[in-house]
Design a protein around this motif. Structure first.
Motif, mmCIF file in Angstrom:
data_model
loop_
_atom_site.group_PDB
_atom_site.id
_atom_site.type_symbol
_atom_site.label_atom_id
_atom_site.label_comp_id
_atom_site.label_asym_id
_atom_site.label_seq_id
_atom_site.Cartn_x
_atom_site.Cartn_y
_atom_site.Cartn_z
ATOM 1 N N UNK A 1 -30.130 18.113 53.392
ATOM 2 C CA UNK A 1 -28.959 18.794 53.963
ATOM 3 C C UNK A 1 -27.801 17.850 54.266
ATOM 4 N N UNK A 2 -28.094 16.653 54.786
ATOM 5 C CA UNK A 2 -27.022 15.697 55.062
ATOM 6 C C UNK A 2 -26.355 15.244 53.775
ATOM 7 N N UNK B 1 -21.817 15.457 49.781
ATOM 8 C CA UNK B 1 -21.382 15.736 48.409
ATOM 9 C C UNK B 1 -20.424 16.915 48.336
ATOM 10 N N UNK B 2 -20.469 17.792 49.331
ATOM 11 C CA UNK B 2 -19.616 18.982 49.319
ATOM 12 C C UNK B 2 -18.132 18.632 49.413
ATOM 13 N N UNK C 1 -22.806 23.414 45.820
ATOM 14 C CA UNK C 1 -23.941 22.558 46.135
ATOM 15 C C UNK C 1 -25.180 23.420 46.353
ATOM 16 N N UNK C 2 -26.310 22.986 45.812
ATOM 17 C CA UNK C 2 -27.580 23.663 46.053
ATOM 18 C C UNK C 2 -28.617 22.638 46.499
ATOM 19 N N UNK D 1 -30.658 8.058 56.022
ATOM 20 C CA UNK D 1 -30.694 9.407 56.586
ATOM 21 C C UNK D 1 -30.536 10.466 55.499
ATOM 22 N N UNK D 2 -29.905 10.086 54.403
ATOM 23 C CA UNK D 2 -29.661 11.038 53.317
ATOM 24 C C UNK D 2 -30.753 11.014 52.250
ATOM 25 N N UNK D 3 -31.844 10.313 52.512
ATOM 26 C CA UNK D 3 -32.945 10.273 51.557
ATOM 27 C C UNK D 3 -33.812 11.529 51.654
ATOM 28 N N UNK D 4 -34.793 11.616 50.770
ATOM 29 C CA UNK D 4 -35.755 12.718 50.803
ATOM 30 C C UNK D 4 -37.089 12.201 51.342
#
Length: 252
Positions: free
Chosen positions: A70-71, A76-77, A83-84, A195-198
């Motif tokens: 989500x972050x 990227x938005x 965005x999906x 924080x933006x990792x999976x």
């Protein structure tokens, strides 16, 4: 046409996107990392700086951008409104799920798997790991897959480093899914990139039926209920206590 991560670094990528557009073919850009803010200490920092313009252009041209965090989607938005979020999953054929088993005779094996980009994450945890090795000398060992151990651990007699370089994820999964370990660790420094990792590492570790201690950071907090399906740690004392708890309790 699906374009992943830093593929736009290759000559001809831009022309491929333009050809797809002229033919009415949808273009999808997919990434699972915030590659526009790779930390300076990361060994890929300089390389990704050279790829940024191509990646940014591709994101703005894509009909849709797909990511898994989500972050990361929020970041990227700014460049694309379509965005999906697709959560990461394991491919069943590559990762046969192993049931947990209690440790048998021999030292408790603590392991870490990751690329050389995690050197700084491991360096921050090195003093804790060294303390564990000293306190439980002969009863605990450390194994690293991929990333080289920090200097203070590299020459320790209870530390093993498997320097793996798989370019194929299929080959890597076949290799790693057969490894034996008792406890896994997944340290991540607190920064926007991490924080933006999976939480993919959590899935890979857990498929081996192995418990682990993970940094208390966005990717892992979203999937781990502390004490139920994993352990979360923030401060150094947290890391020590939770690794020690697993070392002392095979049942846990």
């Amino acid at each position: 046409i699906i374009i992943q991560r830093d593929f736009p670094r290759f000559p001809g990528s831009m022309q491929m996107v333009q050809n797809a557009q002229s033919l009415g073919k949808p273009v999808i850009y997919e990434t699972d990392d915030w590659l526009f803010d790779v930390p300076e200490w990361n060994i890929q920092h300089a390389a990704y700086k050279n790829y940024l313009s191509g990646m940014l252009w591709t994101i703005t041209q894509a009909d849709r951008v797909v990511t898994c965090n989500p972050l990361l989607a929020q970041k990227l938005s700014i460049f694309n409104s379509e965005i999906r979020i697709f959560d990461n999953y394991l491919v069943d054929d590559l990762w046969p799920l192993r049931p947990p088993v209690e440790s048998q005779d021999g030292p408790v094996k603590i392991g870490f798997m990751g690329s050389q980009t995690h050197q700084e994450d491991l360096r921050a945890l090195a003093p804790i790991l060294l303390t564990i090795l000293e306190k439980y000398a002969g009863r605990v060992s450390l194994t690293f897959w991929g990333c080289k151990p920090p200097d203070e651990l590299a020459d320790h007699p209870s530390v093993i480093w498997n320097d793996i370089h798989y370019q194929s994820y299929v080959e890597f999964a076949d290799y790693f899914s057969k490894q034996i370990c008792d406890i896994f660790i997944a340290p991540l420094s607190q920064n926007e990139f991490n924080r933006a990792k999976s939480p993919l590492k959590y899935l890979e570790y857990s498929s081996l039926g192995v418990s682990g201690v993970y940094s208390k950071i966005d990717p892992y907090e979203g999937v781990i209920q502390d004490g139920k399906n994993g352990l979360l740690a923030a401060a150094p004392q947290d890391w020590f206590e939770k690794i020690e708890a697993l070392v002392l309790s095979p049942t846990l």
